[in-house]
Every structure is written in C-alpha cells, then in structure tokens.
Design a protein around this motif. Structure first.
Motif, PDB file in Angstrom:
ATOM      1  N   THR A   1      70.004 -44.553  -6.797  1.00 28.16           N
ATOM      2  CA  THR A   1      71.207 -44.673  -5.618  1.00 28.16           C
ATOM      3  C   THR A   1      71.383 -45.822  -5.348  1.00 28.16           C
ATOM      4  OG1 THR A   1      70.023 -44.251  -3.826  1.00 28.16           O
ATOM      5  CG2 THR A   1      70.279 -42.102  -4.774  1.00 28.16           C
TER       6      THR A   1
ATOM      7  N   ASP B   1      73.001 -37.114  -4.995  1.00 30.90           N
ATOM      8  CA  ASP B   1      72.467 -37.637  -3.553  1.00 30.90           C
ATOM      9  C   ASP B   1      73.900 -38.418  -3.170  1.00 30.90           C
ATOM     10  OD1 ASP B   1      71.467 -38.460  -1.199  1.00 30.90           O
ATOM     11  OD2 ASP B   1      69.814 -39.446  -2.145  1.00 30.90           O
TER      12      ASP B   1
ATOM     13  N   HIS C   1      63.890 -38.700  -3.885  1.00 30.15           N
ATOM     14  CA  HIS C   1      63.354 -40.126  -3.803  1.00 30.15           C
ATOM     15  C   HIS C   1      62.366 -39.998  -4.854  1.00 30.15           C
ATOM     16  CE1 HIS C   1      64.613 -40.134   0.704  1.00 30.15           C
ATOM     17  NE2 HIS C   1      65.642 -40.063   0.036  1.00 30.15           N
TER      18      HIS C   1
ATOM     19  N   GLU D   1      73.209 -47.253  -1.785  1.00 30.20           N
ATOM     20  CA  GLU D   1      73.562 -46.845  -0.466  1.00 30.20           C
ATOM     21  C   GLU D   1      73.628 -47.676   0.634  1.00 30.20           C
ATOM     22  OE1 GLU D   1      71.090 -43.612   1.057  1.00 30.20           O
ATOM     23  OE2 GLU D   1      69.840 -43.779  -0.715  1.00 30.20           O
TER      24      GLU D   1
ATOM     25  N   HIS E   1      67.083 -45.782  -4.113  1.00 23.73           N
ATOM     26  CA  HIS E   1      65.802 -45.264  -4.257  1.00 23.73           C
ATOM     27  C   HIS E   1      66.024 -44.667  -5.800  1.00 23.73           C
ATOM     28  CE1 HIS E   1      67.569 -41.176  -3.293  1.00 23.73           C
ATOM     29  NE2 HIS E   1      68.070 -41.951  -2.280  1.00 23.73           N
TER      30      HIS E   1
ATOM     31  N   GLU F   1      77.079 -43.908  -0.605  1.00 25.90           N
ATOM     32  CA  GLU F   1      76.137 -43.849  -1.636  1.00 25.90           C
ATOM     33  C   GLU F   1      76.607 -43.360  -3.045  1.00 25.90           C
ATOM     34  OE1 GLU F   1      73.123 -40.886  -0.476  1.00 25.90           O
ATOM     35  OE2 GLU F   1      71.759 -41.489  -1.500  1.00 25.90           O
TER      36      GLU F   1
HETATM   37 MN    MN Z   1      69.826 -41.226  -0.897  1.00 27.18          MN
END
Ligand code: MN
Length: 447
Positions: free
Chosen positions: A374, A253, A343, A376, A336, A416
C-alpha cells in the motif's frame, strides 16, 4: 494449474527433506454456541485456496505427493450446516491429486514419514497431531520456525494468480468506493456510508471484508483506527473511508477522503493537495531496490515541506523529520506489504536490512518485483498529540501550535492505493478510485 498448486510445489522445493503438514482453521465461538464468521488461516489459503474449516494439507516433497484431508461430517452436521464436499468432489474442486477424510491422516503420516528428516508444521498443527491416536512422531523433530520462514519468503512475492485475486478485490472495492462517494450527504450517519460500501461489495459476490471498515467524518478522521462509525456527518466535514473486500483471502486496502457536501473548502484543499502530491510521488518512486523505510523518510520530507508552506511547521526540513515534529501530523508508516494478512509479512528480508532512514516503522524491506504494497500517507490534527504539554515543550521551535490549534476540528486526510512492484518502471496501480480534487468532487453526492 491453479495458483495454490504452484504454491505447494514452491514450498516443497524449499523444504525437500521433510514432511509438510498444515492444519487449517476451525470455527471459533463468539458467544454461547454462536460461531464467528469463519475465516480460513492465511497460510492454509496460500497452500490450498480451501475456505472450509477443519481441513489439513499434507505435502510429501520426496514422493511429490500432495493430499487434502477433509472432515467427515455426521448427519447432524448435514442437518444444521449442510454437506461438505467428499474426497472426489474436493479433488476436482480444489485441484488436488489426492483427497481423503481426516480420519486417515495419522496412517498417511506414518506411511510418509519413513526416511524424513523433519516435520514442517506450525505449533497449532503439532498440537493437533499430538492428540491423534496411534501417531508416534518420535525421531521426527517438528520445525515450526523453518516452515514459517519458508512461507514468509514465498508469500512476500506475489504470483500472477495471487495478483489476479487482488485485482478482483480491488475492482469490486473500487466500485463500492464510488458508490459510497456518490451516496454521501450531510446528515447521514457514518454507518450509512459503511452500509453503501459493504452492500456494494456483497452484491458483487465478495462476502468477506479484509478488515473492519473505517468511516470517519470530521474530527473522527484523526483517530487512525476509528471503529465507532456512528457519528452524524456534517455539512463541512471531510469523510475518511478506509475499507476493502477480500477474494479467497486476498485483500484490497483502500482509503479515500472526500467532502460530505461535494466541495472541498480552501483549507481542506490545501491539506489534501499535500497528501495527494506526496502519495503520487511515492508511488512513482516505488521500484525494485528501493528500501521502503527510505520511501517513508522521503514522504515525511514532502509532508514537512507542505506543512511549512502552510505555516504549521517551521525551521529546516531535515530537522523536522529528524526531531519527530512532522510525526505529530503524520504518525504512521507510508506503506505495508499487502497480502493474505492485509498487513502482510516481508519475511526474513526485514532482518537482513538495517533501517537506514532511522524511521520507526515496522515495514523495512528492499522492494522486489511482485511485492504488493500500500502507499498511504496522511496528515491529521490529533488532539492527543497537539495538546500534549511535553510534546508542545519539545517541539515549540518547530510547530506553530497556535495555528495548529485552529485545525483541531479538521480531522485528517489519508489517501491509500494498492500497487504491485514491476521489474522496470513505475509500479502497477490496482486501485481505480477518483483521487484528484476535481474527480473527487465530481464523484461525490451534492448536499
Ligand atoms: Mn493500509
């Protein structure tokens, strides 16, 4: 032993007194007789690594038995969809000591349930078992919540095998980001950048994305989950790409924001630098024992300082974080959990912890070695917030709205990366995509 065998063993030792049954996902129709592309349920992937629909796993901790049930398909299925692996094939392919056809499931549960205290199954599985002929489950209470807690608890800390799968997703997605950055030109449509990214993932054998790709140029980058991807990219635009492929359900991600014509403007550099310095500082601080909500609060402080230096915010920094003024420009969480659900859940850890930073974020957990998260941060110029009369009244002492109005065509910047918390020292960064200003400019095509 493959990682999924380890996961089954770990779950068995957490729930030693019962029988664990979990049904995998089934195909879902999209329209008429056309199914959505099949994506296995995350819990089922965690326990089996099996991407075929309509399977069931049965774990009997007391007898140390694990059985995979696979659908028996008829010749029509083979004509239209091809064969599915038989029991012998499934055993060796997926590393199960035992595999049977699904029509044996009721008999196997009846045999194994003697002396069991509970049936650890989710609601969907319990509903499916309720429809099985000849399977009486009286005296064996279903415990979906206990299974959920145990799985959340286990899934929060990533095993080396799981991290290896995320490394693959990150490596392939990273290459695809570089391809997209190389290809971007003013005049292209956002979906053309999407096509470059997604085809690069496909070419490397990752046929599933972890989520729908976001390609947002100019003002569109101020829409946090922008999904149209159909605007034309203009010369002075920043392009925000938030995307990632998955491998056996394990995702990357990643977000990068880069100039369409290969050169940041002065103003873009100013905003980008604030986000970048914040992101690097927060990655460095992501260590065991640190509470994620505190990291988020710290990132809001850094963003507030940066926006003050540009004259967009004014007043004491602590006040700007507390009164929510900084959230007009940075309205989402810093981090997250990353895992099979993108997530991902931090499990019961979340309930045990107050939110000391008093930040309205969903992810509140004390970081542990093996957590994948992550990092971000972002800065956006969102018309719906900056032009809201009530917010303008509330924050007129904190925000220079006249100056902010001059940024409404800017869009936003988000950076991110995906990291894994280590026992000591800074985390391991799985993301290898340029993010320093000169590296990004060198990686981008020139219009
Ligand atoms: Mn993300």
């Amino acid at each position: 032993m493959n990682p999924f065998q380890r996961h089954r063993q770990a779950l068995a030792s957490r729930l030693p007194d019962g029988l664990i049954v979990l049904a995998g996902g089934s195909r879902v129709l999209r329209n008429g007789d056309v199914p959505f592309p099949f994506r296995q349920k995350s819990d089922f992937l965690y326990l089996t690594g099996v991407e075929e629909p309509d399977c069931v796993v049965l774990i009997d901790p007391r007898r140390k038995a694990q059985t995979l049930f696979i659908p028996k398909v008829d010749s029509q299925h083979r004509v239209w969809l091809g064969p599915v692996p038989g029991p012998a094939q499934a055993r060796s392919r997926y590393g199960f000591p035992r595999a049977l056809h699904c029509d044996r499931l009721a008999a196997e549960i009846l045999r194994a349930k003697r002396g069991c205290r509970a049936l650890y199954a989710d609601r969907d599985t319990l509903a499916k078992l309720g429809k099985l002929k000849g399977l009486g489950l009286r005296g064996l209470p279903g415990r979906p919540a206990a299974l959920r807690d145990a799985l959340d608890e286990l899934r929060a800390v990533k095993s080396p095998g799981e991290i290896a799968l995320m490394e693959t997703a990150s490596r392939v997605s990273g290459g695809a980001f570089r391809a997209a950055m190389r290809a971007v030109r003013p005049g292209m449509a956002e979906y053309e950048v999407q096509a470059v990214f997604e085809s690069a993932c496909l070419k490397q054998g990752l046929r599933h994305l972890a989520f729908s790709s976001i390609v947002a140029a100019g003002r569109n980058a101020a829409v946090l989950h922008y999904h149209h991807n159909d605007a034309t990219i203009r010369g002075g635009d920043l392009v925000l790409l938030d995307a990632g492929a998955e491998r056996l359900g394990y995702p990357a991600d990643i977000t990068r924001t880069f100039p369409a014509n290969g050169r940041f403007t002065r103003r873009q550099r100013d905003i980008y630098s604030i986000v970048l310095e914040t992101q690097k500082a927060m990655i460095d601080r992501a260590r065991p024992g640190v509470v994620s909500a505190d990291l988020h609060a710290k990132s809001m402080t850094m963003i507030a300082e940066g926006l003050k230096s540009l004259g967009l915010l004014k007043g004491g920094t602590a006040g700007l974080v507390e009164n929510g003024a900084v959230r007009l420009f940075y309205p989402h969480g810093l981090a997250h959990m990353l895992g099979l659900d993108v997530h991902d859940s931090a499990g019961g850890r979340k309930r045990k912890l107050p939110n000391p930073a008093k930040v309205p974020v969903r992810f509140v957990a004390k970081l542990e070695p093996g957590f994948a998260i992550t990092v971000e941060p972002g800065i956006y110029f969102i018309e719906a917030l900056l032009r809201d009369p009530a917010l303008r009244r509330k924050h007129r002492g904190s925000v220079d709205f006249a100056r902010a109005d001059g940024f409404l065509d800017f869009g936003g910047v988000r950076i991110e990366d995906d990291i894994v918390i280590r026992p000591d020292g800074p985390p391991r960064n799985l993301t290898d995509v340029p993010k320093e200003i000169d590296e990004v400019e060198a990686a981008c095509g020139r219009g």
